[in-house]
Write a protein that holds these residues in place. Sequence first.
Motif, PDB file in Angstrom:
ATOM      1  N   ASP A 181      -4.629 103.386  95.201  1.00 28.14           N
ATOM      2  CA  ASP A 181      -4.332 102.542  96.362  1.00 28.14           C
ATOM      3  C   ASP A 181      -2.885 102.051  96.296  1.00 28.14           C
ATOM      4  OD1 ASP A 181      -4.208 100.060  98.073  1.00 28.14           O
ATOM      5  OD2 ASP A 181      -6.294 100.636  98.420  1.00 28.14           O
ATOM      6  N   PRO A 182      -2.138 102.154  97.403  1.00 28.35           N
ATOM      7  CA  PRO A 182      -0.738 101.713  97.381  1.00 28.35           C
ATOM      8  C   PRO A 182      -0.573 100.219  97.113  1.00 28.35           C
ATOM      9  CG  PRO A 182      -1.428 102.288  99.614  1.00 28.35           C
ATOM     10  CD  PRO A 182      -2.505 102.761  98.693  1.00 28.35           C
ATOM     11  N   GLN A 183      -1.663  99.439  97.222  1.00 24.60           N
ATOM     12  CA  GLN A 183      -1.576  98.013  96.921  1.00 24.60           C
ATOM     13  C   GLN A 183      -1.630  97.728  95.425  1.00 24.60           C
ATOM     14  OE1 GLN A 183      -3.792  95.542 100.156  1.00 24.60           O
ATOM     15  NE2 GLN A 183      -4.693  97.593 100.204  1.00 24.60           N
TER      16      GLN A 183
ATOM     17  N   SER B 208       9.195 102.485  90.332  1.00 26.76           N
ATOM     18  CA  SER B 208       8.993 103.751  89.640  1.00 26.76           C
ATOM     19  C   SER B 208       7.528 104.133  89.702  1.00 26.76           C
ATOM     20  CB  SER B 208       9.445 103.621  88.188  1.00 26.76           C
ATOM     21  OG  SER B 208       8.692 102.625  87.511  1.00 26.76           O
ATOM     22  N   LYS B 209       7.237 105.389  89.403  1.00 27.77           N
ATOM     23  CA  LYS B 209       5.854 105.851  89.402  1.00 27.77           C
ATOM     24  C   LYS B 209       5.027 105.064  88.393  1.00 27.77           C
ATOM     25  CE  LYS B 209       6.405 110.688  90.808  1.00 27.77           C
ATOM     26  NZ  LYS B 209       6.073 112.088  90.441  1.00 27.77           N
ATOM     27  N   LEU B 210       3.800 104.820  88.751  1.00 30.90           N
ATOM     28  CA  LEU B 210       2.876 104.177  87.831  1.00 30.90           C
ATOM     29  C   LEU B 210       2.400 105.222  86.833  1.00 30.90           C
ATOM     30  CD1 LEU B 210       1.655 101.289  87.636  1.00 30.90           C
ATOM     31  CD2 LEU B 210      -0.400 102.249  88.667  1.00 30.90           C
ATOM     32  N   GLN B 211       2.554 104.946  85.565  1.00 31.66           N
ATOM     33  CA  GLN B 211       2.212 105.899  84.516  1.00 31.66           C
ATOM     34  C   GLN B 211       0.832 105.598  83.960  1.00 31.66           C
ATOM     35  OE1 GLN B 211       5.696 105.236  82.003  1.00 31.66           O
ATOM     36  NE2 GLN B 211       6.535 107.199  82.681  1.00 31.66           N
ATOM     37  N   ILE B 212      -0.071 106.551  84.145  1.00 27.38           N
ATOM     38  CA  ILE B 212      -1.467 106.397  83.724  1.00 27.38           C
ATOM     39  C   ILE B 212      -1.785 107.460  82.686  1.00 27.38           C
ATOM     40  CG2 ILE B 212      -3.877 106.426  84.470  1.00 27.38           C
ATOM     41  CD1 ILE B 212      -2.915 105.605  87.256  1.00 27.38           C
ATOM     42  N   ALA B 213      -2.286 107.015  81.541  1.00 23.25           N
ATOM     43  CA  ALA B 213      -2.725 107.943  80.499  1.00 23.25           C
ATOM     44  C   ALA B 213      -4.247 107.948  80.440  1.00 23.25           C
ATOM     45  CB  ALA B 213      -2.155 107.546  79.140  1.00 23.25           C
ATOM     46  N   ILE B 214      -4.821 109.113  80.303  1.00 22.01           N
ATOM     47  CA  ILE B 214      -6.260 109.280  80.132  1.00 22.01           C
ATOM     48  C   ILE B 214      -6.478 109.949  78.781  1.00 22.01           C
ATOM     49  CG2 ILE B 214      -8.358 110.363  81.030  1.00 22.01           C
ATOM     50  CD1 ILE B 214      -6.929 110.393  83.802  1.00 22.01           C
ATOM     51  N   VAL B 215      -7.242 109.309  77.918  1.00 17.01           N
ATOM     52  CA  VAL B 215      -7.536 109.864  76.602  1.00 17.01           C
ATOM     53  C   VAL B 215      -8.962 110.396  76.622  1.00 17.01           C
ATOM     54  CG1 VAL B 215      -7.871 109.352  74.160  1.00 17.01           C
ATOM     55  CG2 VAL B 215      -5.906 108.395  75.377  1.00 17.01           C
ATOM     56  N   GLY B 216      -9.101 111.710  76.466  1.00 23.09           N
ATOM     57  CA  GLY B 216     -10.415 112.332  76.462  1.00 23.09           C
ATOM     58  C   GLY B 216     -10.569 113.330  77.592  1.00 23.09           C
TER      59      GLY B 216
ATOM     60  N   ARG C   7      -3.252 114.028  92.410  1.00 23.19           N
ATOM     61  CA  ARG C   7      -2.926 114.429  93.779  1.00 23.19           C
ATOM     62  C   ARG C   7      -1.991 113.436  94.477  1.00 23.19           C
ATOM     63  NH1 ARG C   7      -8.944 115.175  93.961  1.00 23.19           N
ATOM     64  NH2 ARG C   7      -9.346 117.362  93.428  1.00 23.19           N
ATOM     65  N   HIS C   8      -1.718 112.312  93.844  1.00 26.21           N
ATOM     66  CA  HIS C   8      -0.933 111.253  94.473  1.00 26.21           C
ATOM     67  C   HIS C   8       0.472 111.228  93.878  1.00 26.21           C
ATOM     68  CE1 HIS C   8      -4.526 109.650  96.449  1.00 26.21           C
ATOM     69  NE2 HIS C   8      -5.146 109.983  95.338  1.00 26.21           N
ATOM     70  N   ALA C   9       1.469 111.367  94.745  1.00 19.34           N
ATOM     71  CA  ALA C   9       2.857 111.508  94.295  1.00 19.34           C
ATOM     72  C   ALA C   9       3.387 110.257  93.598  1.00 19.34           C
ATOM     73  CB  ALA C   9       3.750 111.863  95.479  1.00 19.34           C
TER      74      ALA C   9
END
Length: 429
Positions: free
Chosen positions: A343-345, A6-14, A28-30
């Motif tokens: 990075d896909p790795q 599944s997609k990697l879920q990244i949260a940015i606070v701020g 920009r990365h699907a």
Amino acid sequence: MSSTQSKLQIAIVGGGIAGIALALDLCRHAHLDIQLFEAAPAFGEVGAGVSFGANAVRAIEGLGIGKPYQRIADRTPEPWQDIWFEWRRGTDAGYLGASVAPGVGQSSVHRADFLDALAHELPPGIARFDKRAVTLEEVADRVRIGFLDGTEHTCDLLIAADGIKSSIRDYVLRGLGEPAVAPRFSGTCAYRGMIDSETLREAYRAAGIDEHLINVPQMYLGLDGHILTFPIKQGRLINVVAFVSDRSVPDPQWPQDKPWVKNATQAEMLDAFSQWGDAVRVLLECIPAPTLWALHDLAELPGYVHGRVALIGDAAHAMLPHQGAGAGQGLEDAWLLARLLADPQLGHENIKRVLEVYDAVRRPRACRVQRTSWEAGELYEWRDRQAGDDPAVLSTTLANRFDWLWNHDMENDLASARVQLGWQTAAVR
């Protein structure tokens, strides 16, 4: 990261400059799902002009935000295009030397304009407002953020870009077994204002002061004070910051019940610089209603990362503005993290290791920039033990003092990080 995952879920606070810049690159990365949470009801920055060194300009380009930046950025005009600042005595505007940044010079914008330009680049659905993070916990391989409005969000990793008063920094330090670190008052306050450039030009003409002081960014130096000027808004305004330092106590304190930014009077500002020369006096007389800023920074942190949570920008390394480097360090953080996280790795299983490597690569440099930003203030205000107020030593020191900061090779940082991670082949972007 395998396409079956599944997609990697990244949260940015701020939602400051560093946070939005990172979000713009990552979204920009699907294979990534990016959410940006901002405590305020809309994006917004306090302050006026912000200066970017050559290193920061390269980070801006590398993050893919060079075009919106260049549309609004100011540069030192020809034939002085490579000058970052000219250095002068505050008492008589006598020339001490110049710091030269080839190909960049003084690159600056109005902070709010830059943030607005970045915000307009964000795709719909990325940013969420009125989301003030108040709780944080890691459960299994997930991070759960609780907001003041009672809602929650879970993600695979969290990047805290929530500034010097970060609500997440203590979580990271506690996880490292370290005490909390609060902002500390530096003992320096800054009067700030913006002047219509034509108004200042007319005032200088009337007083018989050389208009060259308007054409080129200036730094006026004196005992326990210094003043900088540079253009913003495409040269229509001159950004002025007049610093005054109280070194009478070793551990200065700012009253907890007083705001860090407040209105000031022109009279008190002029009184603070009453012993300085005409160029400074006329400059400050063109600011009828300055604001006064109490400058705070952070002690160098023992770590920027715990588990699946990382600090960037002022949340990690808030520094004094004396090298024009604070925002640039946040952009360097964002640049390196963007390359590692996209990075896909990168996968669910090595998130913690990737953040640890980010910390190992970025923290020594950011700490050095923090430390030398304080040292720069001492130098400008004639408190450096070697230079003092010696014109020859000041000129020599200031001529090349910033080379290491501006000429830093971020590609080397990335290469170092990849080696530590065992990622020997560069990813295609």
